[in-house]
Motif scaffolding. Structure first.
Motif, short mmCIF file in Angstrom:
data_model
loop_
_atom_site.label_atom_id
_atom_site.label_comp_id
_atom_site.label_asym_id
_atom_site.label_seq_id
_atom_site.Cartn_x
_atom_site.Cartn_y
_atom_site.Cartn_z
N ALA A 80 0.85 -1.28 -0.10
CA ALA A 80 0.08 -0.08 -0.12
C ALA A 80 0.73 1.41 0.00
O ALA A 80 1.75 1.53 0.92
N ASN A 81 0.68 2.32 -0.92
CA ASN A 81 1.55 3.41 -1.13
C ASN A 81 0.08 4.56 -1.57
O ASN A 81 -0.36 4.50 -2.59
N VAL A 82 0.03 5.35 -0.34
CA VAL A 82 -0.91 6.15 -0.54
C VAL A 82 -0.39 7.53 -1.30
O VAL A 82 -1.40 8.43 -1.68
N PHE A 83 0.77 7.53 -1.81
CA PHE A 83 1.37 8.88 -2.50
C PHE A 83 1.78 8.61 -4.00
O PHE A 83 2.09 9.47 -4.48
N PHE A 84 1.32 7.34 -4.26
CA PHE A 84 1.39 6.95 -5.85
C PHE A 84 0.26 6.29 -6.45
O PHE A 84 -0.19 5.23 -5.69
N GLU A 85 -0.17 6.42 -7.40
CA GLU A 85 -1.36 5.62 -7.99
C GLU A 85 -0.40 4.33 -8.63
O GLU A 85 0.67 4.20 -8.59
N GLU A 86 -1.32 3.40 -9.12
CA GLU A 86 -0.80 2.23 -9.63
C GLU A 86 0.22 2.12 -10.39
O GLU A 86 1.00 1.24 -10.74
N ASP A 87 -0.07 3.21 -11.57
CA ASP A 87 0.73 3.37 -12.79
C ASP A 87 2.23 4.08 -12.42
O ASP A 87 2.66 4.50 -13.31
N GLY A 88 2.10 4.59 -11.03
CA GLY A 88 3.31 5.48 -10.49
C GLY A 88 3.12 6.82 -10.60
O GLY A 88 3.89 7.67 -10.21
N GLN A 248 -8.51 5.63 -0.36
CA GLN A 248 -8.04 5.29 -1.80
C GLN A 248 -8.51 3.62 -1.77
O GLN A 248 -8.23 3.01 -2.82
N GLY A 249 -9.14 3.06 -0.99
CA GLY A 249 -9.41 1.69 -1.01
C GLY A 249 -8.11 0.70 -0.91
O GLY A 249 -8.12 -0.65 -1.41
N LYS A 250 -7.12 1.18 -0.39
CA LYS A 250 -5.99 0.40 0.16
C LYS A 250 -5.57 0.03 1.41
O LYS A 250 -4.67 -0.51 1.83
N GLY A 251 -6.87 0.06 2.20
CA GLY A 251 -6.84 -0.13 3.57
C GLY A 251 -6.67 -1.65 3.86
O GLY A 251 -6.95 -2.36 3.15
N PRO A 252 -6.51 -2.05 4.96
CA PRO A 252 -6.24 -3.44 5.33
C PRO A 252 -7.70 -4.15 5.19
O PRO A 252 -8.51 -3.52 5.42
N SER A 253 -7.69 -5.58 5.05
CA SER A 253 -8.86 -6.48 4.92
C SER A 253 -9.25 -6.41 6.51
O SER A 253 -8.62 -6.35 7.35
N ILE A 254 -10.77 -6.91 6.56
CA ILE A 254 -11.16 -7.05 7.82
C ILE A 254 -11.58 -8.33 7.89
O ILE A 254 -12.18 -8.89 7.01
N PRO A 255 -11.33 -9.24 9.01
CA PRO A 255 -10.69 -8.42 10.35
C PRO A 255 -9.05 -8.64 10.08
O PRO A 255 -8.61 -9.44 9.31
N ALA A 256 -8.46 -7.62 11.00
CA ALA A 256 -6.96 -7.53 10.98
C ALA A 256 -6.46 -7.19 12.27
O ALA A 256 -6.98 -6.21 12.87
N ASN A 257 -5.56 -7.88 12.96
CA ASN A 257 -5.18 -7.57 14.10
C ASN A 257 -3.60 -7.56 14.48
O ASN A 257 -3.14 -7.23 15.38
N ALA A 258 -2.87 -7.79 13.37
CA ALA A 258 -1.36 -7.79 13.52
C ALA A 258 -0.78 -7.17 12.10
O ALA A 258 0.30 -8.24 11.62
N ALA A 259 -1.09 -6.58 11.51
CA ALA A 259 -0.44 -6.00 10.16
C ALA A 259 0.92 -5.37 10.41
O ALA A 259 1.26 -4.64 11.46
#
Length: 265
Positions: A80-88, A248-259
């Motif tokens: 997950a990178n919130v500063f770049f789109e998939e194409d860079g 951005q839809g890049k968050g962790p899936s649910i459930p998650a407790n140890a990312a």
């Protein structure tokens, strides 16, 4: 499709080859406005000289393991990178770490036992080649062009900054200031267990407050103390990054407790 990185190479680099006029005399480098090689990287190495600027954009943490290094967290989850789109394409105007700007070039030792560093590049990159357009790497006499000399100077400054960073990390380690980090972030809907991020190191503020006055004065005079505070202040951005991931839809899936937040060593 890009090949997998060779073992022992730093992140982003999939291969490494020395730049020379015999093989690359007619090659050119092209400018790009996208950085697809970093789009899936959530943690990028930083030098201490970058802390003042980087702290405005990213949380600054330290990698886990016996030889920790500073990292800019561009995301809290693997890939997950919130500063770049998939194409860079960059999102907004964040600070771009020197490590990213240096790619695909790198100074490396070509012979064991030698301290000489040679300008190398990642041949899997499409930024160098026998292009019709671009900036020439060598002139007609086979000598490095001004452009190449500037690239070499940038890489040399990066190496110098790396040595300063090593000294900084040695001081932190010697003072036993680093501890295993853990950050809990509640879900936006307020439901369920919070997301727990581990796998990185951070400065222990309790131990920092207990440091001797003479040591703190020394660190203040040599500029190390402001760098420590830059790291500590930047940690508040973890929740900002988490919110951006969700938007951005890049968050962790649910459930998650140890990312794991920073698996890069």
């Amino acid at each position: 499709m890009a090949s997998a990185p060779k073992q022992g190479l730093p992140i982003l680099y999939k291969d490494l080859a020395p730049l020379n006029s015999k093989e690359h005399g007619s090659w050119k480098s092209k400018s790009v406005d996208k950085a697809p090689w970093v789009a899936k990287q959530h943690a990028i190495p930083l030098t201490v000289e970058e802390f003042p600027q980087a702290q405005r954009s990213f949380p600054i943490v330290f990698s886990a393991g016996d030889n920790p290094v500073p990292l800019a967290l561009m995301g809290l989850n693997e890939g997950a990178n919130v500063f770049f789109e998939e194409d860079g394409s960059p999102i907004g105007t964040p600070y771009i770490p020197a490590y990213v700007r240096r790619y695909p070039f790198l100074l490396a030792k070509l012979q064991q036992g030698s301290e000489d560093l040679s300008l190398c590049f990642d041949p899997s990159s499409d930024m160098l080649g026998d292009f019709k357009e671009g900036r020439e790497i060598f002139d007609k006499d086979g000598k490095p062009t001004q452009h190449t000399q500037e690239l070499l100077a940038f890489c040399q400054k990066f190496e110098e900054a790396g040595m300063k960073t090593n000294t900084f990390m040695e001081e932190l380690t010697k003072a036993e200031l680093l501890m295993d980090g853990e950050v809990a972030i509640n879900r936006q809907d307020g439901q369920g267990q919070p997301f727990i991020y581990r796998g990185f190191k951070m400065v222990n503020q309790d131990k920092l407050r207990e440091m001797r006055g003479d040591q703190l004065r020394k660190w203040n005079e040599n500029g190390m103390l402001p760098l420590i505070f830059a790291h500590l202040f930047s940690l508040d951005l973890m929740r900002v990054i988490f919110a951006q991931q969700s938007e951005q839809g890049k968050g962790p899936s649910i459930p998650a407790n140890a990312a794991e937040a920073a698996p890069v060593n």
